[in-house]
Motif scaffolding. Sequence first.
Motif, mmCIF file in Angstrom:
data_model
loop_
_atom_site.group_PDB
_atom_site.id
_atom_site.type_symbol
_atom_site.label_atom_id
_atom_site.label_comp_id
_atom_site.label_asym_id
_atom_site.label_seq_id
_atom_site.Cartn_x
_atom_site.Cartn_y
_atom_site.Cartn_z
ATOM 1 N N PRO A 262 0.876 -1.202 -0.081
ATOM 2 C CA PRO A 262 -0.005 -0.349 0.028
ATOM 3 C C PRO A 262 0.898 1.251 -0.050
ATOM 4 C CG PRO A 262 0.043 -1.097 2.254
ATOM 5 C CD PRO A 262 0.588 -2.131 1.138
ATOM 6 N N ALA A 263 2.056 1.122 0.408
ATOM 7 C CA ALA A 263 3.068 2.292 0.464
ATOM 8 C C ALA A 263 3.351 2.764 -0.882
ATOM 9 C CB ALA A 263 4.076 2.108 1.217
ATOM 10 N N LEU A 264 3.432 1.981 -1.909
ATOM 11 C CA LEU A 264 3.664 2.152 -3.109
ATOM 12 C C LEU A 264 2.638 3.546 -3.862
ATOM 13 C CD1 LEU A 264 4.666 -1.206 -4.810
ATOM 14 C CD2 LEU A 264 6.138 0.831 -4.253
ATOM 15 N N GLY A 265 1.512 3.227 -3.546
ATOM 16 C CA GLY A 265 0.411 4.020 -4.083
ATOM 17 C C GLY A 265 0.363 5.403 -3.519
ATOM 18 N N ALA A 266 0.825 5.556 -2.325
ATOM 19 C CA ALA A 266 0.848 6.913 -1.550
ATOM 20 C C ALA A 266 1.956 7.516 -1.968
ATOM 21 C CB ALA A 266 0.795 6.620 -0.114
ATOM 22 N N LEU A 267 3.222 6.881 -2.229
ATOM 23 C CA LEU A 267 4.414 7.580 -2.913
ATOM 24 C C LEU A 267 4.453 7.888 -4.147
ATOM 25 C CD1 LEU A 267 6.862 5.194 -0.981
ATOM 26 C CD2 LEU A 267 6.787 7.530 -0.408
ATOM 27 N N ALA A 268 3.593 7.106 -4.951
ATOM 28 C CA ALA A 268 3.650 7.448 -6.306
ATOM 29 C C ALA A 268 3.005 8.645 -6.626
ATOM 30 C CB ALA A 268 3.229 6.049 -7.263
ATOM 31 N N ALA A 269 1.616 8.716 -5.517
ATOM 32 C CA ALA A 269 0.828 9.864 -5.735
ATOM 33 C C ALA A 269 1.621 11.212 -5.843
ATOM 34 C CB ALA A 269 -0.493 9.716 -5.060
ATOM 35 N N GLU A 270 2.497 11.114 -4.761
ATOM 36 C CA GLU A 270 3.176 12.301 -4.212
ATOM 37 C C GLU A 270 4.174 12.671 -5.407
ATOM 38 O OE1 GLU A 270 2.173 14.466 -2.276
ATOM 39 O OE2 GLU A 270 0.660 13.114 -1.557
ATOM 40 N N LEU A 271 4.889 11.442 -5.814
ATOM 41 C CA LEU A 271 6.092 11.484 -6.773
ATOM 42 C C LEU A 271 5.539 12.292 -7.917
ATOM 43 C CD1 LEU A 271 7.956 8.091 -6.286
ATOM 44 C CD2 LEU A 271 8.713 10.628 -5.939
ATOM 45 N N TRP A 272 4.170 11.761 -8.660
ATOM 46 C CA TRP A 272 3.558 12.666 -9.709
ATOM 47 C C TRP A 272 3.483 13.902 -9.439
ATOM 48 C CZ3 TRP A 272 3.562 10.874 -14.175
ATOM 49 C CH2 TRP A 272 3.370 9.692 -14.759
ATOM 50 N N ARG A 273 3.228 14.395 -8.334
ATOM 51 C CA ARG A 273 2.896 16.083 -8.092
ATOM 52 C C ARG A 273 4.512 16.653 -8.386
ATOM 53 N NH1 ARG A 273 -0.542 14.001 -4.156
ATOM 54 N NH2 ARG A 273 -2.689 14.351 -4.687
ATOM 55 N N LEU A 274 5.433 15.869 -7.680
ATOM 56 C CA LEU A 274 6.898 16.578 -7.383
ATOM 57 C C LEU A 274 7.701 16.547 -8.979
ATOM 58 C CD1 LEU A 274 7.698 15.545 -3.887
ATOM 59 C CD2 LEU A 274 7.513 17.734 -4.656
ATOM 60 N N LEU A 275 7.669 15.082 -9.176
ATOM 61 C CA LEU A 275 8.401 14.691 -10.607
ATOM 62 C C LEU A 275 7.644 14.410 -11.621
ATOM 63 C CD1 LEU A 275 11.148 12.998 -8.541
ATOM 64 C CD2 LEU A 275 11.184 15.307 -9.296
ATOM 65 N N GLY A 276 6.377 14.967 -12.026
ATOM 66 C CA GLY A 276 5.703 14.403 -12.876
ATOM 67 C C GLY A 276 6.506 14.874 -14.460
ATOM 68 N N ASP A 277 7.258 15.752 -14.316
ATOM 69 C CA ASP A 277 8.289 16.096 -15.659
ATOM 70 C C ASP A 277 9.231 15.055 -15.847
ATOM 71 O OD1 ASP A 277 9.524 17.373 -17.641
ATOM 72 O OD2 ASP A 277 10.292 18.968 -16.396
ATOM 73 N N PRO A 278 9.335 14.273 -17.021
ATOM 74 C CA PRO A 278 10.389 13.356 -16.955
ATOM 75 C C PRO A 278 11.762 14.081 -17.009
ATOM 76 C CG PRO A 278 8.571 13.186 -18.863
ATOM 77 C CD PRO A 278 8.219 14.275 -17.911
ATOM 78 N N VAL A 279 11.884 15.075 -17.495
ATOM 79 C CA VAL A 279 13.381 15.864 -17.365
ATOM 80 C C VAL A 279 13.563 16.102 -16.149
ATOM 81 C CG1 VAL A 279 14.644 17.621 -18.059
ATOM 82 C CG2 VAL A 279 12.984 16.767 -19.716
ATOM 83 N N ARG A 280 12.985 16.464 -15.071
ATOM 84 C CA ARG A 280 13.128 16.791 -13.717
ATOM 85 C C ARG A 280 13.301 15.483 -13.098
ATOM 86 N NH1 ARG A 280 10.192 18.742 -8.989
ATOM 87 N NH2 ARG A 280 11.671 20.076 -7.931
ATOM 88 N N ARG A 281 12.455 14.340 -13.304
ATOM 89 C CA ARG A 281 12.485 13.032 -12.788
ATOM 90 C C ARG A 281 13.763 12.413 -12.862
ATOM 91 N NH1 ARG A 281 7.887 11.252 -14.487
ATOM 92 N NH2 ARG A 281 8.607 9.872 -15.930
ATOM 93 N N ALA A 282 14.441 12.448 -14.136
ATOM 94 C CA ALA A 282 15.536 12.017 -14.598
ATOM 95 C C ALA A 282 16.831 12.540 -13.749
ATOM 96 C CB ALA A 282 15.749 12.060 -16.088
ATOM 97 N N GLN A 283 16.609 13.744 -13.743
ATOM 98 C CA GLN A 283 17.830 14.504 -13.152
ATOM 99 C C GLN A 283 18.110 14.056 -11.453
ATOM 100 O OE1 GLN A 283 17.061 18.773 -12.612
ATOM 101 N NE2 GLN A 283 18.649 19.168 -11.154
ATOM 102 N N HIS A 284 16.766 14.074 -10.805
ATOM 103 C CA HIS A 284 16.832 13.599 -9.498
ATOM 104 C C HIS A 284 16.825 12.016 -9.204
ATOM 105 C CE1 HIS A 284 15.632 17.322 -7.575
ATOM 106 N NE2 HIS A 284 14.935 17.615 -8.594
ATOM 107 N N ALA A 285 16.558 11.291 -10.294
ATOM 108 C CA ALA A 285 16.709 10.065 -10.191
ATOM 109 C C ALA A 285 18.189 9.488 -10.290
ATOM 110 C CB ALA A 285 15.835 9.205 -11.225
ATOM 111 N N ARG A 286 19.058 10.222 -11.387
ATOM 112 C CA ARG A 286 20.228 9.981 -11.425
ATOM 113 C C ARG A 286 20.867 10.417 -10.103
ATOM 114 N NH1 ARG A 286 21.617 8.398 -16.365
ATOM 115 N NH2 ARG A 286 20.088 8.408 -17.848
ATOM 116 N N ALA A 287 20.661 11.516 -9.628
ATOM 117 C CA ALA A 287 21.389 11.583 -8.292
ATOM 118 C C ALA A 287 21.109 10.518 -7.143
ATOM 119 C CB ALA A 287 20.931 12.999 -7.866
ATOM 120 N N LEU A 288 19.815 10.280 -7.097
ATOM 121 C CA LEU A 288 19.499 9.193 -6.213
ATOM 122 C C LEU A 288 20.266 7.933 -6.543
ATOM 123 C CD1 LEU A 288 17.727 7.992 -4.024
ATOM 124 C CD2 LEU A 288 15.896 7.576 -5.755
ATOM 125 N N ALA A 289 20.475 7.590 -7.691
ATOM 126 C CA ALA A 289 21.004 6.249 -8.319
ATOM 127 C C ALA A 289 22.401 6.208 -7.870
ATOM 128 C CB ALA A 289 20.688 5.918 -9.752
#
Length: 725
Positions: A242-269
């Motif tokens: 159930p945590a996946l759904g709550a996290l995914a909902a907030e991630l869409w608000r914060l990182l819905g833009d693929p370019v911005r998501r890629a930037q933060h995902a690479r730093a995380l990786a």
Amino acid sequence: MGWFKRPTAPATRLSVLYADGRAAAGGAALLSPRRVLTCAHVVNDALGRDLYETGTPETAELTVALHGSGHDGPGPQRRAARISVWVPPRPAASTAVWRGDLAVLELTEPAPPGPRPVVWRDMAEGQALRAWHGGGAAIAFADTTVKFQEDAVGYLDGELSGAAIGPGFSGGPLWSRSDESVVGLVVAHVLPEGGRPLGAQDTVRRSWAVPWRTVQEELRRAGAAEVLADCAVHGPAGRDDPALGALAAELWRLLGDPVRRAQHARALATALGYEPPAGDSAPSVEELAAVLVAEERALATLSESLAAAAAPGTGRDSLDRLLIAGQLAGARLLSVDEHRALVAELATVVAADATLLPRAAREALRYTPLPAPLDAPRLSPDGIGLVVTELEAYRDGGPLPDGTAPVPALLKLVEYAAACASPGGGRALTEWSDRVAGRLGVHRAALSQRRGDAAAWAAHRPSPVVRLVAELSGAPADEEGRFRCEVWEVRGDGTAARLVPADRPRSPAEIGRLIREAAERAADGGGPPVEQIDVVVGRDGLELDVDEWDAGSPFEFLAGVPLGVTYRVAMRCPEVSARAPRREAELRRRWESGHTGPLVVDERTASPERVYALLASTHRDTAQVVVHGPRGDRERLVQLCLAVGVPVVLWDRRAEGHEHAHRLDAVAPAGPLHQLPERVRHFRAERYGAPDPGGARPSLVWEDTELPLPGGLELLDPAEGADIR
């Protein structure tokens, strides 16, 4: 996971070698740069013992070799190792398998640069796994599959191709072939009885293993929580979590833009050790959410880059909701870098003053359950990781401005440690605290209040510690000779603080060392040396030789010193008060009477009736009784004296009869009463190390009404405005 992939690197293969160093008894898993996990029967084999010997090998040193670890040197790198946790093999319901069988080895020097500690994951049926022979050769691997799990055991079957798990594989990790995590340790393989040839109906290539979940249970049962705190773990990330759904909902608000998501995902990786794909692609929101659930520090690490990139006043609400969702999913408080930096800074603090963090924790976190390492007077460097990990789970419940994020308990402890640390260390800790508080959305006013409380505490000079109180209680019957012990420090103003809880049975030597370390901690805090130790016992503990318990030594020149040589050790027995309601009043009256000479119980007065008559008439104001005679009579008379309110009772616990009464003359029982505890200590010190340490073994009860026992002490109230969690 498709976008987040671990870099392909050779697995670190470890060997536990026989004494001659030529061959391996089995394999092992690297937990951290200094810790290795293997099977206990592998250690037994390497030391030439019976495979299923249960006793801990005494002062045994082993050799561990590291292969394929990416180090620069030629050939395997060898390290000496000693046993730090021993979980012996023990019988189970089936004769073909057994329980326990684990050993944690401590390397005498860190593993060479390059080895990658294993990352654990839960075992599941159907997993494709790979194991290496303990010899470490790259070619000596065997592939297998998890077929069934039951009764804390995983059963493995290998295909009829390639190599099979066999002798020498025990203790080695089982590597997942999909993501290079480890799911358990190989324990044994199944062979036909009597070594006969295989038949068509025989079990072929079946082995069994101890899964990661069972490893955790066994190490917790063995009291090795600090070992588990060092282990890297993949969390479960099922599709129905159930945590996946709550996290995914907030991630869409914060990182819905693929370019911005890629930037933060690479730093995380990069921070987590993954290898993102080339190009500018971005992971899906669902895969990113799965990583946040699976990796316990992923959410905090992602929020670092999100908080840094957010413009002032924007994006904070979504980030706060993401952090709350992650907290409900079990995410850790600190990011990878924050955790690494804090552990390093606290290691510097502990190296400079091992008593500081326990002292700060008792003040800063009065209403928070403390991790076990903080209950000791000194914090060992090995306990820092466990302290940080456990305190990450607690939040401050004090008043907060504008409904902002609470101050974590860990940050509060850091503020108190910074207030007493060296200027450089304190500055580094407060800067760390500022960064973490900013990321979490903690209001500056809330953090400033905690910082002010810490500064006030650091500036306060408390009343000095005048004595320690150690309360002993009996352990279960199967722990004969061990006691639960609660240790308190008592200050001159009557306040007290618990230093050690009665959490588990301890040996007399462990208790002796705890008391000595607590006394040294009080002196390290700037107060005068602690000289008086009160040992609280039940009626059945009055004959304990507590003054002779080995307290260890702060010097390398002595192996150990009895408690009664360094400190004035006296016993107290409040249990008697429950059976003698007027005892407390009588204790006070006799202390105030003027301390007349002692009543000496000899063969002429050695009956309970006669002693009671004397204490009720001619010796009604006597504060001290000296009891002679054989043990059985002596025990009854000592308890009688305590019941009628005599505050000081002295006897020789080694005496066999009245003919040994003269052996107490060296203590001068009739001398000034206030000097008696010191005279007894001098007597014990003169006997210590003597070629013929015969003579008396004086036991002393000293009931001091001016400093009541902790149960009746007036404990310090929380400071005004302090929070209760």
